[in-house]
Design an enzyme around this catalytic site. Sequence first.
Site, PDB file in Angstrom:
ATOM      1  N   LYS A  69       0.872  -1.180   0.000  1.00 23.51           N
ATOM      2  CA  LYS A  69       0.000   0.000   0.000  1.00 23.51           C
ATOM      3  C   LYS A  69       0.901   1.220   0.000  1.00 23.51           C
ATOM      4  CE  LYS A  69      -3.655   2.085   2.811  1.00 23.51           C
ATOM      5  NZ  LYS A  69      -4.729   1.801   3.752  1.00 23.51           N
ATOM      6  N   SER A 123       0.474  -8.802   4.006  1.00 21.48           N
ATOM      7  CA  SER A 123       0.312 -10.169   3.483  1.00 21.48           C
ATOM      8  C   SER A 123      -0.655 -10.128   2.300  1.00 21.48           C
ATOM      9  CB  SER A 123      -0.167 -11.120   4.579  1.00 21.48           C
ATOM     10  OG  SER A 123      -1.260 -10.587   5.286  1.00 21.48           O
ATOM     11  N   ASP A 170     -15.110  -0.540   9.513  1.00 23.13           N
ATOM     12  CA  ASP A 170     -15.384  -0.577   8.063  1.00 23.13           C
ATOM     13  C   ASP A 170     -15.486  -2.032   7.590  1.00 23.13           C
ATOM     14  OD1 ASP A 170     -16.019   0.555   5.639  1.00 23.13           O
ATOM     15  OD2 ASP A 170     -13.948   1.074   5.101  1.00 23.13           O
TER      16      ASP A 170
HETATM   17  N1  ADE Z   1      -5.942  -5.187  -1.784  1.00 24.52           N
HETATM   18  C1  ADE Z   1      -5.741  -4.484  -0.677  1.00 24.52           C
HETATM   19  N2  ADE Z   1      -4.975  -5.151   0.175  1.00 24.52           N
HETATM   20  C2  ADE Z   1      -4.668  -6.312  -0.414  1.00 24.52           C
HETATM   21  C3  ADE Z   1      -3.924  -7.459  -0.018  1.00 24.52           C
HETATM   22  N3  ADE Z   1      -3.331  -7.503   1.157  1.00 24.52           N
HETATM   23  N4  ADE Z   1      -3.846  -8.490  -0.865  1.00 24.52           N
HETATM   24  C4  ADE Z   1      -4.465  -8.424  -2.050  1.00 24.52           C
HETATM   25  N5  ADE Z   1      -5.199  -7.407  -2.460  1.00 24.52           N
HETATM   26  C5  ADE Z   1      -5.296  -6.351  -1.650  1.00 24.52           C
END
Ligand code: ADE
Length: 329
Positions: A69, A123, A170
């Site tokens: 992220k 993960s 959420d």
């Molecule tokens: N989208 C958001 N977080 C994710 C994750 N950990 N694995 C796969 N798709 C995602």
Amino acid sequence: MAEDGLIPENMRPTSSSNYVNPDAQVDEHGNRMKTMTDYEVLKEIGEGSFSVVYAARERAGQKREAAIKTCFKKQIIKLGKVASVFREKRVLQTLSEAESCSPFIVQLIATFQDENHLYFVLSYAKYGDLLQVQMKRPDRKFMKEEAKFYAAELWMALTHIHGHDFVHLDVKLENILVKSDGHTMLSDFGCVKDLNEKDEKLDPRIRHSAIMPGTAQYVSPEILQRDPVTPSCDIWAFGVVIYQLLTGKHCFHDESEYLIFKRIQKLLYKFPDEFPEDAKDLVEKILVLQPTERLGAVESGGGEAVAKHAFFEGIEWDKLHETQPPITL
Ligand code: ADE
């Protein structure tokens, strides 16, 4: 935690004589922190108001897949999300420590930053979210055994979080991710509330949730009333999720958020004829306006009361993460 320059102390570069990588920082233990160069980015898999999520693979070691992220610092500041991003990080860190982690919750593998971004390495869930999986099922809904399994895994995640005095706020199908083994993990702690967070006591707007967290269809009546947030807010959303797993529809559905909120406040929803009786009984005991009277609230039997409900008959709670998921993906 210093949040002035968006770099808390434990994410700031510190001086080190073992200077190796010009990009790399070291953490508070002197360990080299990761950088984006440690990962091969595979594809974009999601985006939010201040972030983009990428699927990636470690370049060294076990070459594990991960979700990264990437948060844009300027956007975080512009949207006034500095405190919530650091809360998310702190909560994920706590829930990723060996003694307090759960297979049903996304794990924070690493954090690092560069001039413009904060990175959360998480993960990876190969099959994306449960809504995407549901959309591929016949009639776009789950069979009872499938719904029971996903609801049970979500209940494990929620009782775990609540046991640490966090409220997710959420809970929805989009935030339940499906791993390569078919098991699920709850993700996205961007709205999380830490019931022990001292600073929040200074800000009554947050304590009484004037800033409405979450997603309209899943929001609990007490949040709409600006009453204090408790784990029961997640239990309400859990009831909404069970309905959605079995029908493919939202129980509180309307043309606008305003009308959805009216339905929630009046408890206006119906079950389709084919809705299983035991699931109906459970949802009716959860979708109760008074938070303390919801099945699963501490005042109403706690986690055990839900686990023992007839809908979950046959679930082996202690072995859930080792059982064969009902769907081969
Ligand atoms: N989208 C958001 N977080 C994710 C994750 N950990 N694995 C796969 N798709 C995602």
